[in-house]
Design a protein around this motif. Structure first.
Motif, short mmCIF file in Angstrom:
data_model
loop_
_atom_site.label_atom_id
_atom_site.label_comp_id
_atom_site.label_asym_id
_atom_site.label_seq_id
_atom_site.Cartn_x
_atom_site.Cartn_y
_atom_site.Cartn_z
N LEU A 93 0.80 -1.22 0.00
CA LEU A 93 0.00 0.00 0.00
C LEU A 93 0.84 1.27 0.00
N THR A 94 2.09 1.18 -0.44
CA THR A 94 2.96 2.35 -0.53
C THR A 94 3.48 2.49 -1.96
N PRO A 95 3.97 3.68 -2.33
CA PRO A 95 4.53 3.88 -3.68
C PRO A 95 5.98 3.42 -3.79
N VAL A 96 6.42 2.54 -2.89
CA VAL A 96 7.80 2.07 -2.84
C VAL A 96 7.84 0.59 -3.21
N VAL A 97 8.76 0.20 -4.08
CA VAL A 97 8.97 -1.20 -4.40
C VAL A 97 9.57 -1.87 -3.16
N ARG A 98 9.03 -3.01 -2.77
CA ARG A 98 9.56 -3.77 -1.63
C ARG A 98 10.38 -4.94 -2.17
N GLU A 99 11.71 -4.80 -2.07
CA GLU A 99 12.63 -5.82 -2.57
C GLU A 99 12.76 -6.93 -1.54
N ASP A 100 12.81 -8.16 -2.01
CA ASP A 100 13.04 -9.33 -1.14
C ASP A 100 12.16 -9.32 0.09
N PHE A 101 10.89 -9.06 -0.10
CA PHE A 101 9.94 -9.00 1.00
C PHE A 101 9.43 -10.41 1.28
N ARG A 102 9.66 -10.89 2.48
CA ARG A 102 9.26 -12.26 2.84
C ARG A 102 7.83 -12.27 3.36
N ILE A 103 7.06 -13.22 2.82
CA ILE A 103 5.68 -13.43 3.29
C ILE A 103 5.52 -14.87 3.74
N GLY A 104 4.62 -15.09 4.66
CA GLY A 104 4.27 -16.44 5.07
C GLY A 104 3.30 -17.06 4.08
N LEU A 105 3.44 -18.37 3.89
CA LEU A 105 2.55 -19.12 3.00
C LEU A 105 2.03 -20.34 3.75
N PRO A 106 0.77 -20.68 3.55
CA PRO A 106 0.19 -21.79 4.31
C PRO A 106 0.58 -23.18 3.83
N TYR A 107 1.10 -23.28 2.60
CA TYR A 107 1.42 -24.59 2.05
C TYR A 107 2.76 -24.56 1.33
N ALA A 108 3.40 -25.71 1.29
CA ALA A 108 4.64 -25.87 0.53
C ALA A 108 4.31 -26.00 -0.95
N GLN A 142 3.18 -18.88 9.66
CA GLN A 142 2.95 -19.90 8.64
C GLN A 142 4.17 -20.80 8.57
N VAL A 143 3.98 -22.04 8.14
CA VAL A 143 5.07 -23.01 8.11
C VAL A 143 5.98 -22.85 6.89
N GLN A 144 5.51 -22.15 5.88
CA GLN A 144 6.29 -21.91 4.67
C GLN A 144 6.40 -20.41 4.45
N SER A 145 7.33 -20.02 3.59
CA SER A 145 7.45 -18.60 3.24
C SER A 145 8.16 -18.47 1.90
N ALA A 146 8.13 -17.26 1.38
CA ALA A 146 8.82 -16.97 0.12
C ALA A 146 9.16 -15.48 0.10
N GLN A 147 10.21 -15.16 -0.65
CA GLN A 147 10.57 -13.76 -0.82
C GLN A 147 10.04 -13.28 -2.16
N LEU A 148 9.45 -12.09 -2.13
CA LEU A 148 8.86 -11.51 -3.33
C LEU A 148 9.39 -10.11 -3.54
N ARG A 149 9.29 -9.67 -4.76
CA ARG A 149 9.51 -8.26 -5.09
C ARG A 149 8.12 -7.69 -5.26
N LEU A 150 7.72 -6.82 -4.33
CA LEU A 150 6.36 -6.29 -4.34
C LEU A 150 6.30 -4.99 -5.13
N PRO A 151 5.33 -4.88 -6.02
CA PRO A 151 5.20 -3.67 -6.82
C PRO A 151 4.67 -2.51 -5.97
N PRO A 152 4.98 -1.28 -6.37
CA PRO A 152 4.47 -0.12 -5.64
C PRO A 152 2.97 0.03 -5.84
#
Length: 178
Positions: A93-108, A142-152
């Motif tokens: 929700l910001t105008p900034v790109v979020r590099e290597d932003f880790r999020i939790g994921l419910p499944y592998a 969450q038991v799993q996670s991944a890193q994403l590049r989030l768009p602004p």
């Protein structure tokens, strides 16, 4: 689901009962992009059961992260009757790109982006992911996670790719002898 007249193409002026919508705005790329995005969003809504199956049931929604005030990123999980239909929504929700932003994921497994609001065809900046591979790293409860590049000022709707071995496991007696 609540879209006021003109919102589907990002009309810039307030709707006025005494005049027609500003359809001429569709001559401009940003407005055409918004129109295409709303159409794609409606198509995804119809195609992804997790977005409608449990819409009126608390078990159909779970926050993964709703308290990240520093980054203004929200992540939530929509659940269908079948867990293979579940989706995860990630919003920056910001105008900034979020590099290597880790999020939790419910499944592998592998996750695909079924909708990217930042796609160039929607007049976005073009930040994208094709396939996201989860890691066995506990994150955001969450038991799993991944890193994403989030768009602004954008978001992704993610869905786990089906692994046919997991969906339809072959029974021992059905295996073909070698």
């Amino acid at each position: 689901k609540l879209l006021f007249m003109g919102g589907e193409f990002a009309q810039t002026s307030e709707w006025n009962v005494n005049q027609s919508l500003d359809w001429h705005l569709l001559d401009f790329a940003p407005h055409q992009g918004m129109k295409q995005y709303v159409a794609a969003l409606n198509a995804v809504y119809k195609a992804q059961p997790s977005l409608y199956q449990k819409a009126f049931d608390a078990s159909g929604f779970e926050w993964i992260d709703s308290g990240d005030r520093e980054n203004s990123v929200v992540v939530y999980w929509r659940k269908g009757f079948d867990s293979w239909d579940d989706t995860v929504v990630v919003l920056n929700l910001t105008p900034v790109v979020r590099e290597d932003f880790r999020i939790g994921l419910p499944y592998a497994g592998e996750w695909e982006v079924v909708l990217n609001s930042d796609d160039l065809k929607y007049f976005g900046s073009g930040i994208h992911h094709a396939i996201i591979h989860s890691e066995h790293l506990h994150w955001m409860n969450q038991v799993q996670s991944a890193q994403l590049r989030l768009p602004p000022l954008g978001g992704y709707i993610l869905k786990r790719k089906k692994d046919l071995k997991e969906v339809n496991p072959v029974k021992q007696e059905e295996r073909i002898p070698v």
